[in-house]
Design an enzyme around this catalytic site. Structure first.
Site, PDB file in Angstrom:
ATOM      1  N   HIS A 175       0.841  -1.062  -0.054  1.00 46.37           N
ATOM      2  CA  HIS A 175      -0.051   0.066  -0.156  1.00 46.37           C
ATOM      3  C   HIS A 175       0.885   1.247   0.017  1.00 46.37           C
ATOM      4  O   HIS A 175       2.144   1.166  -0.221  1.00 46.37           O
ATOM      5  CB  HIS A 175      -0.907  -0.006   1.103  1.00 46.37           C
ATOM      6  N   LYS A 299      -1.155 -18.586   7.250  1.00 46.41           N
ATOM      7  CA  LYS A 299      -1.607 -19.982   7.183  1.00 46.41           C
ATOM      8  C   LYS A 299      -1.052 -20.869   8.419  1.00 46.41           C
ATOM      9  O   LYS A 299      -0.658 -21.970   8.492  1.00 46.41           O
ATOM     10  CB  LYS A 299      -0.983 -20.514   5.771  1.00 46.41           C
ATOM     11  N   CYS A 351     -12.301 -18.583   1.004  1.00 44.34           N
ATOM     12  CA  CYS A 351     -12.690 -17.438   1.550  1.00 44.34           C
ATOM     13  C   CYS A 351     -12.062 -16.225   0.712  1.00 44.34           C
ATOM     14  O   CYS A 351     -12.398 -15.151   1.060  1.00 44.34           O
ATOM     15  CB  CYS A 351     -12.212 -17.363   3.171  1.00 44.34           C
ATOM     16  N   CYS A 358     -16.201 -19.875   4.298  1.00 42.86           N
ATOM     17  CA  CYS A 358     -15.464 -21.265   4.060  1.00 42.86           C
ATOM     18  C   CYS A 358     -15.946 -22.116   3.108  1.00 42.86           C
ATOM     19  O   CYS A 358     -17.120 -22.188   3.160  1.00 42.86           O
ATOM     20  CB  CYS A 358     -15.320 -21.844   5.859  1.00 42.86           C
ATOM     21  N   ALA A 391     -22.135 -33.396   0.565  1.00 45.61           N
ATOM     22  CA  ALA A 391     -23.285 -32.965   1.007  1.00 45.61           C
ATOM     23  C   ALA A 391     -24.113 -34.227   1.912  1.00 45.61           C
ATOM     24  O   ALA A 391     -24.931 -33.639   2.726  1.00 45.61           O
ATOM     25  CB  ALA A 391     -24.427 -32.896  -0.203  1.00 45.61           C
ATOM     26  N   GLN A 418     -17.124 -37.719  -4.458  1.00 46.31           N
ATOM     27  CA  GLN A 418     -15.956 -37.011  -5.460  1.00 46.31           C
ATOM     28  C   GLN A 418     -14.786 -36.272  -4.656  1.00 46.31           C
ATOM     29  O   GLN A 418     -13.905 -36.012  -5.408  1.00 46.31           O
ATOM     30  CB  GLN A 418     -16.830 -35.965  -6.294  1.00 46.31           C
TER      31      GLN A 418
END
Length: 674
Positions: A175, A299, A351, A358, A391, A418
């Site tokens: 910046h 991280k 994100c 998430c 799911a 999958q």
């Protein structure tokens, strides 16, 4: 054994006059949740959930603007107007209720801004050096504008103080302040350029004005990027100069440049392909060289690493920003001795895509209509779920947590669907955490999961369920492709042993990961690989989180031919035993023919809907999902069930081919209201 009383992460830390109740924080980021440039209800509820979850400090307002010519490029907060103050007051009260502290990042983007965003002003920088990522060609900042921006920083800081915040940080990395410090961007020959002391002059003058506006009893920090155009050693020299002014209360240290998409994905927001906590050793070396408290986030996704960083004195406060996007109640779970129940951050960088959401916690950033605390149902139901992919697993978890009697039927010997294939990539293995966490949750909840059970209509009819949820996923979309019998699907390519030799054409018709996972597998096996893309660039759908950069880097390293803007229309068998792939070029309309020993095709998935269609006539709702209720997590309209009937729904790829997040989101919002 670590107990709550001895856990390094749970020890308080005194920052100036401010006592932070533990060592865990969420650092500033642009969540893209502002409304009308201010942190309103959705924005505040997102941060409040983390405060409810026990962390000590939540910093917000990534890249918040102090000036008119630092535009709203990332849907940031506008701190240049007094109208922000009432929003900050409500925000402060909200966070303080939970015993957490609240700070804001304030900045001027400089050349990093978008000149084609309202109010369409020229971008400014120390010198007219263009930034590759955001593409603006800035003008060299005028002396009068230097004074104006310095004044704007001070007024923005005052608004934060007037809003009841506990402190602020300014942002140097990439910046305007950092651009003055960077000798590759700052080419000036006046008092603001040249020597190290001159290049930190602007930063000092900004913070002198901030102190003038907020006084000495307000916390002011400096987010400082090491090796952002300077050597590590010069960065330390700059930090000592800044520290010596007495203007600062802490350093929040990051690493590296952020002026390209790849640099952003490696340095500032390390993605899945980067090792855990990659810059922690650099941050620790920085801390050893300075006297001020040091914060750091990059991280640090797991509690073991965070605990190590605090225990060994590498950091004073540990930023677990993305870990809190995945699990906003992380600290509470640590305090309760249940950290193994915390939803893991798998590092997918979802994100970064559009908002702070998430990949496998759909409630994050949707707190105004989805709760993180799953309530018990008023009435217990018997629920049958077919399929144990993302799911189906999530549907089972939510339903069981609500107290329903849940049974899951899965055709394969393991859960995951999958996602098991998605996790086969060399740098995407951590995705398996999405499955493992849910399998563990179902074990704790004593859910009846029946593997190697291919569900038939009789299974559904005989179960006596009140609710049946079809989560059978999808299969490769090859049916409408002439010559599909001459192709391999991505399922084939990722599960079969690669051929020992030969040539392979890998076709990407979706812009997702699958084609490139296949290409990687074949390159590693030593085959002659070429890529054909329907899009103009590889992995186009993954660009929002920087994964496209990884694939483009890998493709460059593989040194394989890539043809873009061509659509596969047919595959035939040649007389020489090879496969001929026929394409239509989208730009020229020309027919393109390529030959290889094998053709691998990625065209997305088609829903496996046989069971759903067969069960519809036995359901009370004809398998219909009311979309208005579904979209907002509200109960489905009542359809009175007759004897032997059930309510039937389908979710995830069994409804339509989408992604991991959407599959889990489908399950969450449906089952939260059952």
């Amino acid at each position: 054994m670590t107990t709550a009383s001895s856990d390094p992460l749970l020890q308080p830390f005194t920052l100036k006059h401010l006592v932070l109740k533990n060592r865990v924080m969420s650092t500033s980021h642009a969540s893209r949740l502002t409304r009308d440039e201010f942190p309103q209800e959705v924005y505040q509820r997102y941060h409040e959930e983390k405060a409810k979850g026990g962390l000590a400090l939540t910093m917000f307002g990534g890249s918040s603007n102090v000036s008119l010519d630092s535009p709203n490029t990332f849907q940031q907060i506008n701190l240049s107007a007094d109208a922000v103050v009432p929003h900050l007051r409500r925000f402060s009260d909200r966070i303080h209720t939970h015993g957490a502290a609240l700070m804001c990042q304030i900045t001027h983007l400089g050349r990093r801004g978008d000149a084609y965003t309202e109010p369409w002003l020229p971008m400014i920088a120390p010198s007219p050096v263009r930034e590759t990522l955001h593409r603006a060609m800035p003008q060299a900042i005028h002396d009068a504008d230097i004074k104006r921006v310095i004044r704007d920083f001070g007024l923005a800081a005052k608004r934060c103080r007037d809003g009841g915040l506990d402190g602020i940080e300014t942002h140097a990395g990439g910046h305007l302040i950092g651009q003055f410090m960077d000798p590759t961007v700052n080419l000036r020959t006046d008092k603001y350029g040249g020597s190290t002391a001159n290049r930190v002059r602007f930063a000092i003058e900004v913070h002198e004005e901030i102190r003038k506006q907020v006084g000495d009893d307000f916390v002011v920090g400096f987010r400082f990027a090491l090796e952002d155009g300077c050597s590590f050693e010069e960065g330390l020299e700059m930090s000592r100069i800044l520290q010596g002014t007495g203007l600062f209360d802490f350093f929040n240290v990051t690493f590296g440049r952020m002026d390209t998409k790849m640099a952003l994905a490696v340095n500032s927001m390390p993605g899945m392909f980067v090792p855990s906590a990659p810059w922690l050793p650099k941050a620790a070396a920085f801390k050893r060289a300075v006297d001020l408290p040091v914060f750091h986030a990059a991280k640090i996704a797991d509690l073991a690493t965070a605990r190590y960083a605090i225990r060994e004195g590498l950091l004073d406060m540990v930023g677990m920003t993305r870990a809190h996007i995945a699990e906003p109640h992380l600290v509470k779970l640590v305090e309760a001795g249940k950290e193994d129940e915390a939803r893991p951050c798998v590092g997918a960088s979802f994100c970064r895509n559009f908002r702070a959401t998430c990949i496998h916690n759909p409630a994050t950033s949707r707190e105004t209509y989805l709760t993180h605390d799953i309530p018990k149902a008023a009435q217990t139901k018997r629920v049958l779920i077919v399929g144990a992919g993302p799911a189906g697993l999530e549907a089972a978890r939510i339903c069981a947590t609500r107290g329903h009697d849940v049974t899951v039927l899965e055709a394969n010997s393991t859960a995951g669907g999958q996602l098991l294939l998605a996790a086969t990539g060399s740098w995407r293995r951590d995705l398996i955490g999405i499955v493992d966490w849910r399998v563990s949750a179902l074990e704790r909840l004593s859910v009846d999961v029946r593997y190697n059970h291919y569900a038939e209509l009789s299974d559904v009819l005989d179960h006596g369920a009140d609710v049946v949820i079809i989560a059978t996923g999808g299969l490769p979309n090859l049916d409408a492709l002439p010559g599909a019998e001459h192709c391999k699907s991505v399922f084939d390519a990722l599960t079969e042993t690669p051929p020992r030799e030969g040539s392979v054409i890998v076709y990407d018709g979706t812009g997702r990961h699958n084609a490139y996972l296949c290409a990687e597998r074949y390159v590693d096996a030593g085959l002659d690989v070429s890529l054909a893309l329907i899009d103009s660039m590889p992995a186009q759908e993954t660009g929002g989180r920087g994964d496209d950069q990884v694939w483009m880097r890998n493709i460059a390293r593989w040194d394989v031919p890539v043809r873009t803007n061509i659509e596969l229309i047919e595959v035939t068998a040649s007389s020489n035993g090879k496969r001929r792939a026929v394409f239509q070029h989208h730009l020229t309309n020309e027919r393109v023919e390529l030959e290889a020993d094998h053709v691998v095709v990625e065209r997305g998935m088609l829903a496996v809907e046989d069971l759903f269609e067969a069960a519809r006539m036995y359901s009370a709702n004809d398998g219909y999902t009311d979309l208005e209720a579904f979209a907002t997590g509200k109960p489905q309209p009542g359809h009175e069930a007759e004897e032997g009937q059930f309510h039937l729904y389908r979710i995830g790829d069994a409804s339509a081919s989408r992604d991991i997040h959407t599959a889990i989101y489908d399950a969450y919002r449906l089952c939260l209201a059952l």
